[in-house]
Design an enzyme around this catalytic site. Structure first.
Site, PDB file in Angstrom:
ATOM      1  N   CYS A 118       0.007  -4.986  12.014  1.00  0.00           N
ATOM      2  CA  CYS A 118       1.378  -5.436  11.695  1.00  0.00           C
ATOM      3  C   CYS A 118       2.180  -5.763  12.956  1.00  0.00           C
ATOM      4  O   CYS A 118       3.094  -6.581  12.911  1.00  0.00           O
ATOM      5  CB  CYS A 118       2.109  -4.388  10.877  1.00  0.00           C
ATOM      6  SG  CYS A 118       1.341  -4.106   9.271  1.00  0.00           S
ATOM      7  N   HIS A 260      10.082  -5.729  10.872  1.00  0.00           N
ATOM      8  CA  HIS A 260       8.841  -5.824  10.100  1.00  0.00           C
ATOM      9  C   HIS A 260       9.136  -5.333   8.687  1.00  0.00           C
ATOM     10  O   HIS A 260       9.779  -4.298   8.498  1.00  0.00           O
ATOM     11  CB  HIS A 260       7.766  -4.975  10.770  1.00  0.00           C
ATOM     12  CG  HIS A 260       6.522  -4.846   9.956  1.00  0.00           C
ATOM     13  ND1 HIS A 260       5.934  -5.927   9.346  1.00  0.00           N
ATOM     14  CD2 HIS A 260       5.755  -3.763   9.636  1.00  0.00           C
ATOM     15  CE1 HIS A 260       4.868  -5.520   8.690  1.00  0.00           C
ATOM     16  NE2 HIS A 260       4.740  -4.206   8.849  1.00  0.00           N
ATOM     17  N   ASN A 290       4.473  -6.273   2.243  1.00  0.00           N
ATOM     18  CA  ASN A 290       4.117  -6.200   3.665  1.00  0.00           C
ATOM     19  C   ASN A 290       3.022  -7.230   3.951  1.00  0.00           C
ATOM     20  O   ASN A 290       1.884  -7.066   3.511  1.00  0.00           O
ATOM     21  CB  ASN A 290       3.637  -4.774   3.978  1.00  0.00           C
ATOM     22  CG  ASN A 290       3.273  -4.582   5.446  1.00  0.00           C
ATOM     23  OD1 ASN A 290       3.124  -5.543   6.193  1.00  0.00           O
ATOM     24  ND2 ASN A 290       3.117  -3.335   5.850  1.00  0.00           N
TER      25      ASN A 290
END
Ligand code: COA
Length: 333
Positions: A118, A260, A290
């Protein structure tokens, strides 16, 4: 360059692409023991996108890259480097970036992947920043592209609700200016002792493919949600403070935070710790879940298109990901 100017690394184009197929919480209710209410209150997610069989990370990334190049008014032949940030590469090798390079016909670009899960996009941005500020290159394409749906265990209700597919891209250009603009600084970190918090245990280098049947679950995301949550809040807020202090700036100067998009509650906890009002935080997690390395460039692209980022704005990016990895970037748009 004269004595009063310096090289800057400026984002001059953004692009994104998400697959058409939408998987809602209601769809998930039919497959696993969960509820729309549980998912929304614990994560903020309502739906996510799922790539078709034909849509690999390079395909999603290519769409996003073309949009970013168009936005920048740049020909692919002018790109010096393509960095694809992904933890779902098309194949073990060559790099997914090479497939994007081939399709773009970016004839003079170096191309490689960055594997920081990520955190990938902020890592990629950090690499681009160095090449541009050193004067070595003029145009760099940084892409975050993921097909997380391929590595999600659809029987594991604690992880499959979280992830989605998509891609985002930015074009960075070296500029010579008197006042610093663009990427002011990037700050990236890792702590491999926390590698088991989120990981995909299967692979090639450790176990190879010889002997024994392959257990598909080994090629899925395993996660300790609670522990990840706590460390994510701690590291993201720490590194945001560091980015601001490094540039001698106060939190009030920030125009927009683009975090994020892992969990709405992580975003809320981080921005609360930093005393940043919710109105200054860009959130699209409800639509995409996500999307790992794609999450920040997708959010950046949407925020620009929505008029949430304008010239001169101070934009703070922050991220945490498997590894454990984390980072922040401060941008003067
Ligand atoms: N639907 C319904 N119940 C669920 C569920 C689901 N999808 N997933 C887990 N549960 C249950 C658990 O089984 C547990 O039940 P129990 O109390 O009977 O054992 C209960 O909900 C609480 O589980 P817990 O794991 O403590 O929930 P949580 O509040 O921590 O939320 C996450 C779980 C995964 C949403 C949360 O921990 C999280 O988002 N962590 C960060 C993950 C992340 O962002 N990773 C990527 C970082 S880049």
């Amino acid at each position: 360059m004269n004595a009063t100017t310096r090289f800057c690394a400026r984002i001059v184009g953004t692009g994104m692409y998400v697959p058409e197929k939408v998987l809602t919480n209601a769809d998930l209710e039919k497959r696993i023991d969960t509820s729309d209410e549980w998912i929304r209150t614990r994560t903020g997610i309502s739906e996510r996108r799922i790539a078709s069989k034909e849509e690999s990370s390079s395909v999603l990334g290519l769409h996003a890259a073309r949009a970013a190049l168009k936005d920048a008014g740049l020909e692919a032949s002018e790109v010096d480097m393509i960095i694809v940030c992904t933890s779902t590469p098309d194949v073990l090798f060559p790099a997914t970036a090479c497939f994007v390079q081939r399709e773009l016909r970016a004839s003079r670009a170096a191309a490689y992947d960055v594997s920081a899960v990520c955190s990938g996009f902020v890592y990629g941005l950090s690499i681009a920043e160095q090449y541009l500020k050193s004067g070595r290159y003029r145009h760099i394409l940084v892409i975050g592209a993921e097909v997380n749906s391929r590595i999600v265990d659809w029987d594991d209700r604690s992880t499959c609700i979280l992830f989605g597919d998509g891609a985002g891209a930015v074009v960075l250009r070296r500029e010579e200016v008197a006042e610093p603009v663009g990427v002011l600084s990037t700050h990236i970190y890792s702590d491999g002792s926390l590698s088991e918090l989120i990981h995909v245990p299967g692979g090639i280098g450790l176990n190879g493919f010889s002997g024994g049947a392959i257990d598909p679950k080994q090629y899925c995301i395993h996660m300790m949600g609670n522990q990840t949550f706590k460390v994510a809040v701690k590291r993201m807020s720490e590194v945001c403070r560091e980015a601001l202090a490094f540039n001698g700036m106060e939190v009030d100067a920030v125009s927009l935070v683009v975090p994020h998009q892992a969990n709405q509650r992580i975003i809320d906890a981080v921005t609360e710790k930093l005393a940043i009002p919710a109105g200054k935080v860009y959130v699209n997690i409800h639509k995409y879940g996500n999307t790992s390395a794609a999450s920040i460039p997708i959010a950046l692209c949407e925020a620009r298109e929505a008029g949430r980022i304008g010239e001169g704005d101070l934009v703070l990016l922050s991220v945490v990901g498997a590894g454990l990895t984390w980072g922040a970037a401060l941008l003067r748009w």
